[in-house]
Design an enzyme around this catalytic site. Structure first.
Site, PDB file in Angstrom:
ATOM      1  N   TYR A 164       0.477  -0.879  -0.497  1.00 37.70           N
ATOM      2  CA  TYR A 164       0.189   0.793   0.249  1.00 37.70           C
ATOM      3  C   TYR A 164       0.623   1.258  -0.213  1.00 37.70           C
ATOM      4  CZ  TYR A 164      -4.219  -2.231   1.600  1.00 37.70           C
ATOM      5  OH  TYR A 164      -5.737  -3.121   1.573  1.00 37.70           O
ATOM      6  N   GLY A 165       1.864   1.073   0.349  1.00 37.16           N
ATOM      7  CA  GLY A 165       2.777   2.495   0.952  1.00 37.16           C
ATOM      8  C   GLY A 165       3.501   2.844  -0.183  1.00 37.16           C
ATOM      9  N   CYS A 203      -3.117  -1.296   9.890  1.00 38.93           N
ATOM     10  CA  CYS A 203      -2.029  -0.462   8.534  1.00 38.93           C
ATOM     11  C   CYS A 203      -1.676   0.928   9.556  1.00 38.93           C
ATOM     12  CB  CYS A 203      -2.448  -1.239   7.445  1.00 38.93           C
ATOM     13  SG  CYS A 203      -0.921  -0.989   6.470  1.00 38.93           S
ATOM     14  N   ASN A 204      -0.848   1.475   9.213  1.00 42.38           N
ATOM     15  CA  ASN A 204      -0.724   2.662   9.698  1.00 42.38           C
ATOM     16  C   ASN A 204      -0.660   3.319   7.478  1.00 42.38           C
ATOM     17  OD1 ASN A 204       1.555   3.214  11.443  1.00 42.38           O
ATOM     18  ND2 ASN A 204       2.272   1.462  11.481  1.00 42.38           N
ATOM     19  N   CYS A 254       5.088   1.437  10.377  1.00 43.97           N
ATOM     20  CA  CYS A 254       4.700   0.969   9.665  1.00 43.97           C
ATOM     21  C   CYS A 254       4.581  -1.246  10.202  1.00 43.97           C
ATOM     22  CB  CYS A 254       5.475   0.770   8.289  1.00 43.97           C
ATOM     23  SG  CYS A 254       5.410  -0.889   7.372  1.00 43.97           S
TER      24      CYS A 254
HETATM   25  N1  DGL Z   1       2.112  -2.393   6.425  1.00 45.83           N
HETATM   26  C1  DGL Z   1       1.449  -1.001   6.725  1.00 45.83           C
HETATM   27  C2  DGL Z   1       1.834   0.105   7.013  1.00 45.83           C
HETATM   28  O1  DGL Z   1       1.906  -0.316   8.558  1.00 45.83           O
HETATM   29  C3  DGL Z   1       2.484  -1.518   4.520  1.00 45.83           C
HETATM   30  C4  DGL Z   1       3.024  -1.570   3.539  1.00 45.83           C
HETATM   31  C5  DGL Z   1       2.700  -1.817   2.955  1.00 45.83           C
HETATM   32  O2  DGL Z   1       3.005  -0.402   2.040  1.00 45.83           O
HETATM   33  O3  DGL Z   1       2.127  -1.938   2.129  1.00 45.83           O
HETATM   34  O4  DGL Z   1       2.062   1.293   6.891  1.00 45.83           O
END
Ligand code: DGL
Length: 258
Positions: free
Chosen positions: A35-36, A67-68, A181
């Protein structure tokens, strides 16, 4: 609860310790990760689809966005769409870091999406006392953790910590490192190797678990341990192996077509 992949297991671990009698459903959106480094629309659409699925199929009483990046980009949309559902998000633990830091120089490792979000900007602006924040967007690190590519994890941790400057407990050094993250706690050993023993690594898992307990409308009165159901929109073996390795959970992972 959901994450873009296996990172949210760091939150699930803390939730199971805090709420051992509750049942959890964990969705790893590995088929649509990371997602990042994606745009807002992608993260909002995925977060909305997963939440709708969890509500329709599992009758959830609360949602943890483990997820942040998803929290930064989609929590406002989800809260608006589901006003009666308690929604607990995760954000970089800047305030706890500030309370712990003696040098007042704090490192923040997170995705590009989190660090560039308006929500993160508001969080930074709310800090009192103007600490020095050294923010590092860590492209590729969550993906390397997802793939369990140990040599790449070590190389990226070396690269990003070096880019942030000097770590240590003396004036002018970064003495506190926020893991912004949910994947990064699983790179703690590699990070520790580069930042040294005196630096505090801040993982928000336990704080999120306590917050979840406070927000639950009711808690299970069952004496039995709660269950965990694991779902993945990508390779189920990745979530299975990570849950086994990190949480000691050995159970089948169902493929979720969403
Ligand atoms: N685990 C996700 C977060 O806390 C993001 C990892 C991703 O880039 O998908 O931001």
């Amino acid at each position: 609860m959901f994450d873009s992949g296996i990172g949210g297991l760091s939150i699930l671990k803390a939730l199971r310790a805090e709420l051992p009698h509750e049942d959890f459903v964990y969705v790893a959106d590995s088929g649509h990760a990371p997602y990042g480094e994606r745009d807002d629309a992608h993260v909002i659409n995925r977060s909305s689809a997963i939440t709708a699925h969890l509500l329709a199929q599992y009758n959830i009483q609360a949602l943890v966005m483990a997820c942040n990046t998803a929290t930064a980009k989609a929590i406002a949309t989800l809260r608006q769409a589901h006003p009666l559902l308690p929604i607990i998000g995760v954000e970089p633990a800047l305030k706890p870091a500030l309370a712990m830091s003696k040098t007042r120089r704090i490192g923040v490792m997170a995705t590009r999406g989190t660090l560039g979000s308006a929500k993160f900007g508001t969080l930074v602006a709310s800090l009192a006392g103007q600490p020095a924040l050294v923010c590092e967007p860590c492209d590729g690190l969550a993906d390397a953790i997802e793939r369990q590519d140990d040599s790449k994890i070590i190389a990226l941790c070396a690269y990003y910590t070096r880019a942030m400057g000097q770590f240590g407990i003396n004036i002018g050094e970064i003495d506190t490192l926020v893991l912004g993250c949910t994947h990064y706690p699983f790179a703690s050993d590699a990070l520790r190797q580069w930042v040294g023993p005196g630096v505090q690594l801040i993982d928000p898992g336990e704080a999120v678990a306590r917050q979840t307990r406070r927000q639950l409308p009711e808690q299970s009165c069952d004496d039995n341990l709660g269950t965990c159901q694991l779902l993945s929109t990508g390779a189920t073996s990745v979530l299975h192996d990570a849950a086994q390795r990190w949480l000691g959970l050995d159970q089948p992972v169902n493929l979720l077509l969403l």
